[in-house]
Design an enzyme around this catalytic site. Structure first.
Site, short mmCIF file in Angstrom:
data_model
loop_
_atom_site.label_atom_id
_atom_site.label_comp_id
_atom_site.label_asym_id
_atom_site.label_seq_id
_atom_site.Cartn_x
_atom_site.Cartn_y
_atom_site.Cartn_z
N ASP A 40 0.82 -1.20 0.00
CA ASP A 40 0.00 0.00 0.00
C ASP A 40 0.86 1.26 0.00
OD1 ASP A 40 0.51 0.79 2.75
OD2 ASP A 40 -0.83 -0.81 3.38
N PHE A 41 0.21 2.40 -0.14
CA PHE A 41 0.87 3.68 -0.37
C PHE A 41 1.96 3.98 0.65
CE2 PHE A 41 0.87 8.43 -0.18
CZ PHE A 41 1.21 8.69 -1.50
#
Length: 246
Positions: free
Chosen positions: A105-106
């Site tokens: 994820d980011f």
């Protein structure tokens, strides 16, 4: 010979098979200039003209296997509607199109694999392969024996129980704890959700090992090519049925 479109797109290094299904259902794939949205549709790479977003599907001349130490602040996608940086922005002088194997994820850092070899990517991502992935995690608070037991035995999430994990406490600080968690599943934001489920909010998360491959000695944003032997050894590091088919 006709093959399913998602398999063709995967072979061509456009995306994983799962992502290819989305490309098809979104109407972004054409066969002989006709939009195809039905999953299970087939085509012949020798006879049919296949395109994605209007660009012809071309099979790569060489297979590429990349190991990237992903920094936080990058999307693990090939495009982002909000204009955020994507992981392929970090790759320089690589003309071939590659796609990520799985996702980080980011805000998650660490080991990310990219390739244009769809079959290899599918084997790594297939649930039956059970390749272990190790994460180094900083959580808020002190980790108790009960926390470790629960994480080790399996945690009930909204999408079901997790498989048993390996958990090691690495360092205890005043208000936080560093632990390592090893899992073989690949659910969405799994490690974060596991920790939060036992009352341990994640402060920092990095994947440091995938099978027998590590990012030791690599700075954030650095990448290198895997050798063919390393790529093959990743498949062998799992416990899946493909071993008996090679």
């Amino acid at each position: 010979m006709e093959e399913r479109l998602q398999k063709i797109l995967s072979k061509a290094g456009i995306s994983s098979r799962r992502a290819a299904e989305s490309l098809i259902t979104e109407g972004r794939v054409t066969v002989n200039e006709e939009i195809v949205t039905l999953l299970g549709s087939k085509a012949d790479i020798e006879k049919d003209k296949i395109a994605v977003d209007g660009k012809p599907v071309i099979f790569p001349k060489r297979k590429i296997y990349l190991l990237l130490n992903k920094p936080a602040g990058y999307m693990t996608t090939l495009s982002d509607p909000d204009g955020r940086p994507i992981v392929t922005d970090l790759l320089k002088n690589i003309p071939e199109r590659v796609f990520p194997v799985g996702r980080l994820d980011f805000n998650t850092e660490g080991l990310l694999l990219l390739t244009n070899d769809g079959e290899w990517g599918n084997r790594l991502a297939h649930p039956s392969n059970e390749i272990e992935k190790e994460y180094y995690v900083k959580v808020r608070g002190l980790v108790t024996k009960e926390n470790i037991t629960t994480l080790t035995n399996g945690v009930k999430l909204d999408d079901g129980w997790t498989a048993p994990a390996k958990v090691v406490v690495n360092a205890v600080l005043a208000k936080s704890t560093w632990i390592s968690i090893t899992i073989h599943e690949g659910r969405y934001r799994q490690v974060r959700r596991m920790c939060e489920a036992v009352g341990l909010p994640v402060v920092k998360l990095s994947r440091i090992k995938y099978g027998n491959i590590t990012i030791e000695g690599m700075k954030p944003g650095e990448y290198r090519f895997l050798t063919v032997a390393e790529a093959a050894s990743l498949i062998d590091s799992g416990r899946n049925v493909y071993k008996n088919k090679r």
